[in-house]
Write a protein that holds these residues in place. Structure first.
Motif, PDB file in Angstrom:
ATOM      1  N   LYS A 134       0.871  -1.183   0.000  1.00 39.36           N
ATOM      2  CA  LYS A 134       0.000   0.000   0.000  1.00 39.36           C
ATOM      3  C   LYS A 134       0.904   1.229   0.000  1.00 39.36           C
ATOM      4  O   LYS A 134       1.354   1.681   1.055  1.00 39.36           O
ATOM      5  N   PRO A 135       1.177   1.809  -1.165  1.00 39.77           N
ATOM      6  CA  PRO A 135       2.154   2.901  -1.263  1.00 39.77           C
ATOM      7  C   PRO A 135       1.828   4.149  -0.449  1.00 39.77           C
ATOM      8  O   PRO A 135       2.714   4.914  -0.130  1.00 39.77           O
ATOM      9  N   GLY A 136       0.569   4.373  -0.058  1.00 40.64           N
ATOM     10  CA  GLY A 136       0.196   5.592   0.652  1.00 40.64           C
ATOM     11  C   GLY A 136       0.400   5.558   2.156  1.00 40.64           C
ATOM     12  O   GLY A 136       0.202   6.567   2.823  1.00 40.64           O
ATOM     13  N   GLU A 137       0.813   4.440   2.735  1.00 40.11           N
ATOM     14  CA  GLU A 137       0.947   4.340   4.185  1.00 40.11           C
ATOM     15  C   GLU A 137       2.248   4.961   4.681  1.00 40.11           C
ATOM     16  O   GLU A 137       3.215   5.112   3.929  1.00 40.11           O
ATOM     17  N   ASP A 138       2.265   5.335   5.982  1.00 37.94           N
ATOM     18  CA  ASP A 138       3.490   5.894   6.583  1.00 37.94           C
ATOM     19  C   ASP A 138       4.583   4.840   6.700  1.00 37.94           C
ATOM     20  O   ASP A 138       5.752   5.121   6.477  1.00 37.94           O
ATOM     21  N   VAL A 139       4.189   3.631   7.082  1.00 41.55           N
ATOM     22  CA  VAL A 139       5.142   2.525   7.160  1.00 41.55           C
ATOM     23  C   VAL A 139       4.802   1.563   6.027  1.00 41.55           C
ATOM     24  O   VAL A 139       3.761   0.921   6.031  1.00 41.55           O
ATOM     25  N   LEU A 140       5.685   1.527   5.034  1.00 39.73           N
ATOM     26  CA  LEU A 140       5.456   0.690   3.864  1.00 39.73           C
ATOM     27  C   LEU A 140       5.850  -0.745   4.173  1.00 39.73           C
ATOM     28  O   LEU A 140       6.802  -0.989   4.924  1.00 39.73           O
ATOM     29  N   LYS A 141       5.127  -1.692   3.582  1.00 42.93           N
ATOM     30  CA  LYS A 141       5.409  -3.120   3.756  1.00 42.93           C
ATOM     31  C   LYS A 141       5.487  -3.765   2.385  1.00 42.93           C
ATOM     32  O   LYS A 141       4.801  -3.344   1.450  1.00 42.93           O
ATOM     33  N   ALA A 142       6.296  -4.807   2.297  1.00 43.08           N
ATOM     34  CA  ALA A 142       6.409  -5.560   1.047  1.00 43.08           C
ATOM     35  C   ALA A 142       6.838  -6.981   1.345  1.00 43.08           C
ATOM     36  O   ALA A 142       7.484  -7.252   2.357  1.00 43.08           O
ATOM     37  N   LEU A 143       6.448  -7.868   0.460  1.00 46.16           N
ATOM     38  CA  LEU A 143       6.928  -9.247   0.474  1.00 46.16           C
ATOM     39  C   LEU A 143       7.697  -9.441  -0.821  1.00 46.16           C
ATOM     40  O   LEU A 143       7.179  -9.149  -1.898  1.00 46.16           O
ATOM     41  N   CYS A 144       8.925  -9.906  -0.728  1.00 50.70           N
ATOM     42  CA  CYS A 144       9.722 -10.079  -1.938  1.00 50.70           C
ATOM     43  C   CYS A 144      10.343 -11.461  -1.988  1.00 50.70           C
ATOM     44  O   CYS A 144      10.595 -12.079  -0.959  1.00 50.70           O
ATOM     45  N   LEU A 145      10.551 -11.928  -3.217  1.00 50.22           N
ATOM     46  CA  LEU A 145      11.122 -13.255  -3.460  1.00 50.22           C
ATOM     47  C   LEU A 145      12.472 -13.134  -4.130  1.00 50.22           C
ATOM     48  O   LEU A 145      12.675 -12.294  -4.995  1.00 50.22           O
ATOM     49  N   LYS A 146      13.373 -14.016  -3.724  1.00 46.85           N
ATOM     50  CA  LYS A 146      14.676 -14.102  -4.371  1.00 46.85           C
ATOM     51  C   LYS A 146      15.037 -15.573  -4.486  1.00 46.85           C
ATOM     52  O   LYS A 146      14.968 -16.308  -3.497  1.00 46.85           O
ATOM     53  N   GLU A 147      15.375 -16.005  -5.699  1.00 44.34           N
ATOM     54  CA  GLU A 147      15.815 -17.390  -5.903  1.00 44.34           C
ATOM     55  C   GLU A 147      17.331 -17.448  -5.819  1.00 44.34           C
ATOM     56  O   GLU A 147      18.024 -16.589  -6.348  1.00 44.34           O
ATOM     57  N   ASP A 148      17.829 -18.466  -5.127  1.00 42.63           N
ATOM     58  CA  ASP A 148      19.261 -18.644  -4.949  1.00 42.63           C
ATOM     59  C   ASP A 148      19.552 -20.131  -5.045  1.00 42.63           C
ATOM     60  O   ASP A 148      19.329 -20.866  -4.086  1.00 42.63           O
ATOM     61  N   ASN A 149      20.027 -20.574  -6.216  1.00 46.13           N
ATOM     62  CA  ASN A 149      20.240 -21.996  -6.501  1.00 46.13           C
ATOM     63  C   ASN A 149      18.938 -22.759  -6.287  1.00 46.13           C
ATOM     64  O   ASN A 149      17.956 -22.475  -6.946  1.00 46.13           O
ATOM     65  N   ASN A 150      18.907 -23.709  -5.362  1.00 39.22           N
ATOM     66  CA  ASN A 150      17.689 -24.476  -5.103  1.00 39.22           C
ATOM     67  C   ASN A 150      16.914 -23.931  -3.910  1.00 39.22           C
ATOM     68  O   ASN A 150      16.113 -24.640  -3.319  1.00 39.22           O
ATOM     69  N   GLN A 151      17.157 -22.677  -3.568  1.00 41.16           N
ATOM     70  CA  GLN A 151      16.479 -22.044  -2.448  1.00 41.16           C
ATOM     71  C   GLN A 151      15.584 -20.911  -2.944  1.00 41.16           C
ATOM     72  O   GLN A 151      15.889 -20.262  -3.929  1.00 41.16           O
ATOM     73  N   ILE A 152      14.506 -20.708  -2.219  1.00 37.82           N
ATOM     74  CA  ILE A 152      13.695 -19.508  -2.411  1.00 37.82           C
ATOM     75  C   ILE A 152      13.686 -18.784  -1.085  1.00 37.82           C
ATOM     76  O   ILE A 152      13.440 -19.387  -0.034  1.00 37.82           O
ATOM     77  N   LYS A 153      13.989 -17.494  -1.108  1.00 39.05           N
ATOM     78  CA  LYS A 153      13.957 -16.676   0.093  1.00 39.05           C
ATOM     79  C   LYS A 153      12.821 -15.670  -0.041  1.00 39.05           C
ATOM     80  O   LYS A 153      12.797 -14.869  -0.973  1.00 39.05           O
ATOM     81  N   LEU A 154      11.873 -15.749   0.893  1.00 34.46           N
ATOM     82  CA  LEU A 154      10.735 -14.850   0.929  1.00 34.46           C
ATOM     83  C   LEU A 154      10.961 -13.884   2.085  1.00 34.46           C
ATOM     84  O   LEU A 154      11.003 -14.292   3.241  1.00 34.46           O
ATOM     85  N   SER A 155      11.142 -12.603   1.769  1.00 38.48           N
ATOM     86  CA  SER A 155      11.461 -11.619   2.795  1.00 38.48           C
ATOM     87  C   SER A 155      10.297 -10.678   3.042  1.00 38.48           C
ATOM     88  O   SER A 155       9.611 -10.254   2.103  1.00 38.48           O
ATOM     89  N   TYR A 156      10.096 -10.358   4.338  1.00 38.08           N
ATOM     90  CA  TYR A 156       9.149  -9.337   4.748  1.00 38.08           C
ATOM     91  C   TYR A 156       9.964  -8.080   4.974  1.00 38.08           C
ATOM     92  O   TYR A 156      10.877  -8.068   5.791  1.00 38.08           O
ATOM     93  N   MET A 157       9.638  -7.015   4.224  1.00 34.76           N
ATOM     94  CA  MET A 157      10.422  -5.793   4.287  1.00 34.76           C
ATOM     95  C   MET A 157       9.541  -4.622   4.703  1.00 34.76           C
ATOM     96  O   MET A 157       8.351  -4.593   4.403  1.00 34.76           O
ATOM     97  N   THR A 158      10.154  -3.670   5.400  1.00 34.31           N
ATOM     98  CA  THR A 158       9.449  -2.463   5.820  1.00 34.31           C
ATOM     99  C   THR A 158      10.282  -1.236   5.479  1.00 34.31           C
ATOM    100  O   THR A 158      11.506  -1.304   5.376  1.00 34.31           O
ATOM    101  N   ASN A 159       9.572  -0.120   5.321  1.00 34.09           N
ATOM    102  CA  ASN A 159      10.207   1.169   5.071  1.00 34.09           C
ATOM    103  C   ASN A 159       9.400   2.193   5.857  1.00 34.09           C
ATOM    104  O   ASN A 159       8.329   2.609   5.423  1.00 34.09           O
ATOM    105  N   GLY A 160       9.904   2.568   7.025  1.00 36.07           N
ATOM    106  CA  GLY A 160       9.181   3.495   7.893  1.00 36.07           C
ATOM    107  C   GLY A 160       9.533   4.934   7.612  1.00 36.07           C
ATOM    108  O   GLY A 160      10.694   5.317   7.719  1.00 36.07           O
ATOM    109  N   TYR A 161       8.531   5.715   7.256  1.00 33.02           N
ATOM    110  CA  TYR A 161       8.674   7.157   7.052  1.00 33.02           C
ATOM    111  C   TYR A 161       9.827   7.487   6.111  1.00 33.02           C
ATOM    112  O   TYR A 161      10.653   8.362   6.392  1.00 33.02           O
TER     113      TYR A 161
END
Length: 116
Positions: free
Chosen positions: A50-77
């Motif tokens: 939700k781009p309009g919030e004060d604290v932004l949240k995102a879920l992102c994926l990164k593949e690394d060989n036979n691994q998948i890394k799902l990260s929860y990321m925040t960007n406050g103010y």
């Protein structure tokens, strides 16, 4: 306490107290992503749920060989993106299985287990 007793106590604590909260939090964030017709971001170019919030949240994926890394990321103010937690999935018998949870704690923050 022996090393095995500490290990058993930590595993029991995580199963009883931490995992239900983690799953509920992830479900809440994923529901927000889904409700906003979002998709998982590329971790190198994060897109807020939700781009309009004060604290932004995102879920992102990164593949690394036979691994998948799902990260929860925040960007406050508009302070920049930080990774709060990463779920690591590995392939086991041709299926992805959650194999570890990486908590990204800030300096001075400690994780502890009640009773130890």
């Amino acid at each position: 306490m022996s090393e095995q007793q500490v290990d058993d106590k930590v595993r029991q604590y995580i199963a009883d107290k931490y995992m239900p909260v983690l799953i509920m939090n992830y479900q809440h964030i994923y529901t927000q992503l889904h409700d906003n017709s979002g998709v998982f971001s590329n971790c190198d170019k994060v897109t807020a749920i939700k781009p309009g919030e004060d604290v932004l949240k995102a879920l992102c994926l990164k593949e690394d060989n036979n691994q998948i890394k799902l990260s929860y990321m925040t960007n406050g103010y508009s302070q920049g993106w930080n990774t709060s937690m990463t779920l690591v999935f590995n392939t086991i018998e041709e299926e992805y299985v959650l194999t570890s949870i990486e908590l990204h704690l800030k300096n001075g923050v400690k994780a502890y287990v009640e009773g130890i």
